[in-house]
Scaffold this active site. Structure first.
Site, PDB file in Angstrom:
ATOM      1  N   MET A  23      -5.709  -7.145   4.182  1.00  0.00           N
ATOM      2  CA  MET A  23      -6.574  -6.332   5.437  1.00  0.00           C
ATOM      3  C   MET A  23      -7.800  -5.758   4.503  1.00  0.00           C
ATOM      4  O   MET A  23      -8.551  -5.026   5.340  1.00  0.00           O
ATOM      5  CB  MET A  23      -5.675  -4.924   5.388  1.00  0.00           C
ATOM      6  CG  MET A  23      -4.402  -5.183   6.322  1.00  0.00           C
ATOM      7  SD  MET A  23      -4.956  -5.593   8.091  1.00  0.00           S
ATOM      8  CE  MET A  23      -5.728  -4.130   8.249  1.00  0.00           C
ATOM      9  N   LYS A  73      -5.282 -10.828 -11.610  1.00  0.00           N
ATOM     10  CA  LYS A  73      -5.499  -9.219 -12.386  1.00  0.00           C
ATOM     11  C   LYS A  73      -5.601  -9.149 -13.550  1.00  0.00           C
ATOM     12  O   LYS A  73      -6.333  -8.566 -14.055  1.00  0.00           O
ATOM     13  CB  LYS A  73      -4.492  -8.388 -11.627  1.00  0.00           C
ATOM     14  CG  LYS A  73      -4.764  -7.881 -10.136  1.00  0.00           C
ATOM     15  CD  LYS A  73      -3.449  -6.924  -9.633  1.00  0.00           C
ATOM     16  CE  LYS A  73      -3.913  -6.294  -8.622  1.00  0.00           C
ATOM     17  NZ  LYS A  73      -3.191  -5.210  -8.026  1.00  0.00           N
ATOM     18  N   GLY A 136       3.396  -4.945 -10.666  1.00  0.00           N
ATOM     19  CA  GLY A 136       1.910  -4.892 -10.393  1.00  0.00           C
ATOM     20  C   GLY A 136       1.642  -3.430  -9.687  1.00  0.00           C
ATOM     21  O   GLY A 136       0.508  -3.027  -9.833  1.00  0.00           O
ATOM     22  N   VAL A 234       6.179   2.587  -1.677  1.00  0.00           N
ATOM     23  CA  VAL A 234       4.860   1.925  -1.905  1.00  0.00           C
ATOM     24  C   VAL A 234       4.681   0.885  -0.722  1.00  0.00           C
ATOM     25  O   VAL A 234       3.739   0.367  -0.253  1.00  0.00           O
ATOM     26  CB  VAL A 234       4.512   1.123  -3.309  1.00  0.00           C
ATOM     27  CG1 VAL A 234       4.461   2.208  -4.268  1.00  0.00           C
ATOM     28  CG2 VAL A 234       5.696   0.205  -3.520  1.00  0.00           C
TER      29      VAL A 234
END
Ligand code: NAD
Length: 288
Positions: A23, A73, A136, A234
């Site tokens: 998104m 990451k 993560g 989350v």
């Protein structure tokens, strides 16, 4: 008025794989257009093998910056010039800012969680927080809560590939912040229930509740909740997870999904790149 791409347009993007579902391009481009900023944000399908070249292209193309997501990451760290404290403690980066070829890495996921809760009227300072998950999402949430002055943070994770992160996260928090952290196996349901009974905020930072585990919850019984706590999942797809349904039925009034965290982590990156506040209300209204 629709933003025109011209010779002055600056580039940003996200480098990850898979990334087509993201998104972030829609969110940042809508914000650029709303604020009249001559920038464009694209999704780049980049994995570990091409990462070094992709990072160099940030300098070569004079990009404003990028987001990175899985599997980049951690792998991006050696290619950057400096890490902000959040990225250093997390040993992970989700945002890079390019300052004349000097690349600095940040982690804004935890900031997204803390900011979203603050905006909802729940400051983190002096709070007792229980977090399920040390992957993560769970790692930056735990570390940012500690940096924001949480009194204590109790981390639970199932025995599995992420369990080793529990000891690491606990050590970082206890050594580098003023919060007191403990870690425990999620299988120890007695400890989990006891921790929940005295916490102010419970955050489920696991992938339970999202497809293919959308019909599951780590907590299925009202006795694990108390009415004064905040419950935060989350996961934001579905908008109401099984955990949220169980918590609401148990009488918890403050129950949230992770949509606000997702938008606020983007807003924190947007601020680092542009110096401007992302129009969060507008983004929520138009995109979500
Ligand atoms: P990850 O793979 O790094 O970690 C997954 C975590 O879930 C681990 O702690 C793992 O032990 C736990 N887990 C998985 N299956 C479990 C089970 N059956 N029982 C108990 N624990 C289990 O993934 P991640 O990046 O941490 O993402 C986790 C979730 O958070 C995903 O659903 C993701 O979409 C969501 N997320 C949301 C945001 C946001 O901004 N709201 C940001 C990042 C991730």
């Amino acid at each position: 008025m629709k933003q025109m791409i011209d010779g002055h347009t600056r580039l940003l993007g996200v480098m990850a794989t898979p990334i087509r579902h993201s998104m972030s391009p829609a969110m940042h481009n809508a914000a650029f257009e709303k604020l009249g900023l001559n920038n464009v944000y694209l999704a780049f399908e980049v994995g570990n093998d091409d990462l070094e070249q992709a990072v160099n292209s940030i300098r070569v193309l004079d990009m404003i910056g990028v987001n990175v997501s899985m599997p980049n990451k951690q792998k991006i760290i050696p290619y950057l010039d400096e890490l902000d404290i959040s990225a250093e403690l997390n040993q992970a980066v989700n945002t890079v800012v390019n300052n004349d070829g000097y690349l600095k890495g940040y982690t804004t996921d935890g900031v997204g969680f803390v900011t979203d809760l603050q905006k909802k009227g729940h400051p983190i300072k002096n709070q007792s927080i229980v977090i399920a998950g040390a992957g993560g999402a769970g790692t930056p949430i735990a570390i940012q809560c500690a940096m924001a002055g949480a009194k204590e943070i109790k981390i639970f994770n199932e025995q599995g590939p992420h369990f080793k992160n529990v000891a690491r996260n606990v050590a970082i928090i206890n050594e580098r912040t003023n919060s007191n952290a403990t870690g425990e196996d999620l299988n120890n349901q007695t400890a989990f229930k006891e921790a929940l009974a005295s916490c102010d905020i419970y955050c489920d930072a696991t992938s339970v509740g999202m497809s293919p585990l959308q019909d599951q919850s780590l907590i299925n019984h009202a006795s694990y909740f108390h009415s004064d706590m905040v419950v935060y999942d989350v996961v934001y797809s579905p908008r109401e997870t099984k955990l949220m349904t169980v918590a609401k039925k148990a009488g918890v009034k403050e129950v949230y999904n992770g949509l606000g965290m997702m938008i606020e982590q983007g807003a924190a990156a947007f601020k680092l790149w542009t110096g401007e506040e992302m129009p969060v209300g507008f983004i929520k209204q138009t995109l979500f």
